[in-house]
Design an enzyme around this catalytic site. Structure first.
Site, PDB file in Angstrom:
ATOM      1  N   MET A  32     -13.528  -2.521   5.145  1.00  0.00           N
ATOM      2  CA  MET A  32     -14.574  -3.155   4.333  1.00  0.00           C
ATOM      3  C   MET A  32     -15.580  -3.847   5.263  1.00  0.00           C
ATOM      4  O   MET A  32     -16.320  -4.735   4.839  1.00  0.00           O
ATOM      5  CB  MET A  32     -13.968  -4.154   3.354  1.00  0.00           C
ATOM      6  CG  MET A  32     -13.019  -3.478   2.355  1.00  0.00           C
ATOM      7  SD  MET A  32     -12.890  -4.313   0.777  1.00  0.00           S
ATOM      8  CE  MET A  32     -12.259  -5.891   1.288  1.00  0.00           C
ATOM      9  N   GLY A  38      -8.535  -6.184  15.058  1.00  0.00           N
ATOM     10  CA  GLY A  38      -7.534  -5.428  14.284  1.00  0.00           C
ATOM     11  C   GLY A  38      -8.081  -4.057  13.894  1.00  0.00           C
ATOM     12  O   GLY A  38      -7.424  -3.032  14.097  1.00  0.00           O
ATOM     13  N   HIS A  39      -9.302  -4.046  13.343  1.00  0.00           N
ATOM     14  CA  HIS A  39      -9.919  -2.762  12.969  1.00  0.00           C
ATOM     15  C   HIS A  39     -10.151  -1.900  14.210  1.00  0.00           C
ATOM     16  O   HIS A  39      -9.916  -0.695  14.195  1.00  0.00           O
ATOM     17  CB  HIS A  39     -11.288  -2.991  12.321  1.00  0.00           C
ATOM     18  CG  HIS A  39     -11.257  -3.795  11.066  1.00  0.00           C
ATOM     19  ND1 HIS A  39     -11.765  -5.069  10.984  1.00  0.00           N
ATOM     20  CD2 HIS A  39     -10.786  -3.506   9.829  1.00  0.00           C
ATOM     21  CE1 HIS A  39     -11.636  -5.527   9.754  1.00  0.00           C
ATOM     22  NE2 HIS A  39     -11.031  -4.612   9.029  1.00  0.00           N
ATOM     23  N   GLN A  63     -11.597  -3.616  -6.191  1.00  0.00           N
ATOM     24  CA  GLN A  63     -10.370  -4.311  -5.758  1.00  0.00           C
ATOM     25  C   GLN A  63     -10.527  -5.835  -5.761  1.00  0.00           C
ATOM     26  O   GLN A  63      -9.645  -6.545  -5.319  1.00  0.00           O
ATOM     27  CB  GLN A  63      -9.886  -3.794  -4.401  1.00  0.00           C
ATOM     28  CG  GLN A  63     -10.787  -4.104  -3.222  1.00  0.00           C
ATOM     29  CD  GLN A  63     -10.321  -3.392  -1.961  1.00  0.00           C
ATOM     30  OE1 GLN A  63     -10.500  -2.180  -1.809  1.00  0.00           O
ATOM     31  NE2 GLN A  63      -9.701  -4.113  -1.043  1.00  0.00           N
ATOM     32  N   GLY A 149      -3.807  -1.487   8.803  1.00  0.00           N
ATOM     33  CA  GLY A 149      -3.161  -2.588   9.514  1.00  0.00           C
ATOM     34  C   GLY A 149      -1.914  -3.081   8.781  1.00  0.00           C
ATOM     35  O   GLY A 149      -1.921  -3.242   7.556  1.00  0.00           O
ATOM     36  N   GLN A 150      -0.873  -3.333   9.550  1.00  0.00           N
ATOM     37  CA  GLN A 150       0.383  -3.852   9.000  1.00  0.00           C
ATOM     38  C   GLN A 150       0.202  -5.263   8.433  1.00  0.00           C
ATOM     39  O   GLN A 150       1.015  -5.733   7.659  1.00  0.00           O
ATOM     40  CB  GLN A 150       1.454  -3.822  10.101  1.00  0.00           C
ATOM     41  CG  GLN A 150       2.746  -4.570   9.840  1.00  0.00           C
ATOM     42  CD  GLN A 150       3.564  -3.989   8.684  1.00  0.00           C
ATOM     43  OE1 GLN A 150       3.337  -2.858   8.236  1.00  0.00           O
ATOM     44  NE2 GLN A 150       4.513  -4.760   8.187  1.00  0.00           N
TER      45      GLN A 150
HETATM   46  O1  PAF Z   1      -7.868  -3.089   3.881  1.00  0.00           O
HETATM   47  C1  PAF Z   1      -9.045  -2.960   3.493  1.00  0.00           C
HETATM   48  O2  PAF Z   1      -9.999  -3.332   4.176  1.00  0.00           O
HETATM   49  C2  PAF Z   1      -9.328  -2.333   2.137  1.00  0.00           C
HETATM   50  O3  PAF Z   1      -8.382  -2.708   1.206  1.00  0.00           O
HETATM   51  C3  PAF Z   1      -9.474  -0.804   2.187  1.00  0.00           C
HETATM   52  C4  PAF Z   1      -8.191  -0.134   2.627  1.00  0.00           C
HETATM   53  C5  PAF Z   1     -10.596  -0.425   3.149  1.00  0.00           C
HETATM   54  C6  PAF Z   1      -9.835  -0.261   0.802  1.00  0.00           C
HETATM   55  O4  PAF Z   1     -11.032  -0.808   0.331  1.00  0.00           O
END
Ligand code: PAF
Length: 285
Positions: A32, A38-39, A63, A149-150
Site C-alpha cells: 500500500m 520491510g517492503h 480493507q 511480510g510475516q
Molecule cells: O499488507 C498490505 O500492505 C496490504 O494488506 C496488501 C497485501 C497490499 C493488500 O492491500
C-alpha cells in the site's frame, strides 16, 4: 540502473506481462506504499529469486472500515518510486481506485476461518478487502511467487488459505519482520507516532519477548504465557491492548496448553498507543 516501468492501468499491466519472455519467473510484492525496509527486503528477495519483479502500490479502500485511517494513510508516491527504482524493481503497478474497482463491483473473496479471530474480531471486513484485492492483483499480475511480510502473520495465513482453496497458481513467501534498532517492527503506520510514543512503542516487541522468555523457562499454559506479555504492557499504562494471544501459525487456532512437538505457534499482539494501532508477532517455538 535497470529502467523501471510505471504501469497505471490494468491494460498497461497486461501488456507488460504479455511482453515478458515466456519462461520468465515473475515475483510480485503487493503493497500500500509508504515503503520501508520491510517492503524493500521483500522486493530484494523477489529480485534474487525471480527474473522479473513487479511491485504494486495501492491503498485498498475495501480493507479499511469507515472509521479507520484510509484518508490519512501516507502516500509518498514519488519517494516510493525512487526507492523501488534504486532497488532494481522492473515494474510498479500504481492503479487508481476506479481502475481497480468498477463502481458496481459486487464480488468479494471471503475466507471464513483463519480470518475470524484476532484482527478479524476488531476489524470486521478487513480480510475480505485484503483477500479480494490480492486475488484481483494475482489475476492481473499472474506471478509465480508473491511476497508478504510475516509482521502481518494473520494476513499471510488468510492468503495461504485463499490460494490453497481457490487453486491460485502462486507460491506465497513469508518474509521475516524487519525491525528498527530498538526492536519496533517496521510499519507504514509508525509515522503516526509522536516522538514520546515512538520511544514507548518498543514495549510492544518487548511484551512478546516476555512471552517467549516464559515459554523458554518451561511455562506451557497458554493463559499464563499471554499474561506474562499483558502484565508487562499493562504496567506501562499507555497501551490499550486489543489482543495478545498465542495461536497456531497456520490455522490461528488457540489451545489451553502448548502441545508438545508439532505445530509452530506465534504470539500475536494488537494494541493502541494513543490513536495508533500497532501489531506485531513472534514465533514461539
Ligand atoms: O499488507 C498490505 O500492505 C496490504 O494488506 C496488501 C497485501 C497490499 C493488500 O492491500
Amino acid at each position: 540502473m535497470t529502467p523501471m516501468t510505471v504501469l497505471r492501468t490494468r491494460a498497461q499491466l497486461r501488456e507488460f506481462r504479455a511482453s515478458l519472455p515466456p519462461h520468465s519467473r515473475v515475483g510480485f510484492v503487493p503493497t500500500m506504499g509508504a515503503l520501508h525496509e520491510g517492503h524493500l527486503s521483500l522486493a530484494r528477495q523477489s529480485l534474487r529469486d525471480c527474473d522479473v519483479t513487479i511491485v504494486s502500490i495501492f491503498v485498498n479502500p475495501t480493507q479499511f472500515a469507515p472509521h479507520e485511517d484510509l484518508s490519512k494513510y501516507p502516500r509518498p508516491l514519488e519517494r516510493d518510486l525512487e526507492l523501488l527504482k534504486s532497488a532494481g524493481v522492473h515494474a510498479v503497478f500504481v492503479p487508481s481506485v476506479e481502475e481497480m474497482y468498477p463502481k458496481d463491483a459486487s464480488t468479494f473473496v471471503v475466507e471464513e476461518q483463519v480470518s475470524g479471530p484476532l484482527c478479524g474480531e476488531f476489524r470486521p471486513g478487513h480480510f475480505r478487502g485484503v483477500a479480494t484485492v490480492v486475488t484481483k492483483l494475482f489475476n492481473l499480475v499472474q506471478p509465480h511467487r508473491a511476497y508478504f511480510g510475516q509482521k502481518d502473520a494473520q494476513q499471510c495465513a488468510v492468503l495461504e488459505r485463499v490460494v490453497r482453496d481457490l487453486e491460485i497458481p502462486v507460491q506465497l513467501i513469508r518474509g521475516e519482520t524487519v525491525r528498527e534498532n530498538d526492536g519496533l517492527a517496521m510499519s507504514s503506520r509508525n509515522v503516526y507516532l509522536s516522538s514520546e510514543e515512538r520511544k514507548k512503542a518498543v514495549k510492544i516487541s518487548e511484551s512478546l519477548s516476555r512471552v517467549i522468555d516464559a515459554y523458554r523457562l518451561g511455562e506451557r499454559r497458554v493463559a499464563e504465557l499471554e499474561k506474562a506479555g499483558r502484565d508487562y504492557l499493562e504496567a506501562d499504562g499507555s497501551f490499550r491492548i486489543q489482543y495478545l494471544e498465542v495461536r497456531d501459525l497456520e490455522t490461528l487456532q488457540r489451545a489451553e496448553m502448548i502441545p508438545s512437538g508439532g505445530a509452530k505457534l506465534i504470539v500475536a499482539i494488537a494494541a493502541y498507543l494513543g490513536t495508533t494501532r500497532l501489531i506485531d508477532n513472534a514465533v514461539l517455538n
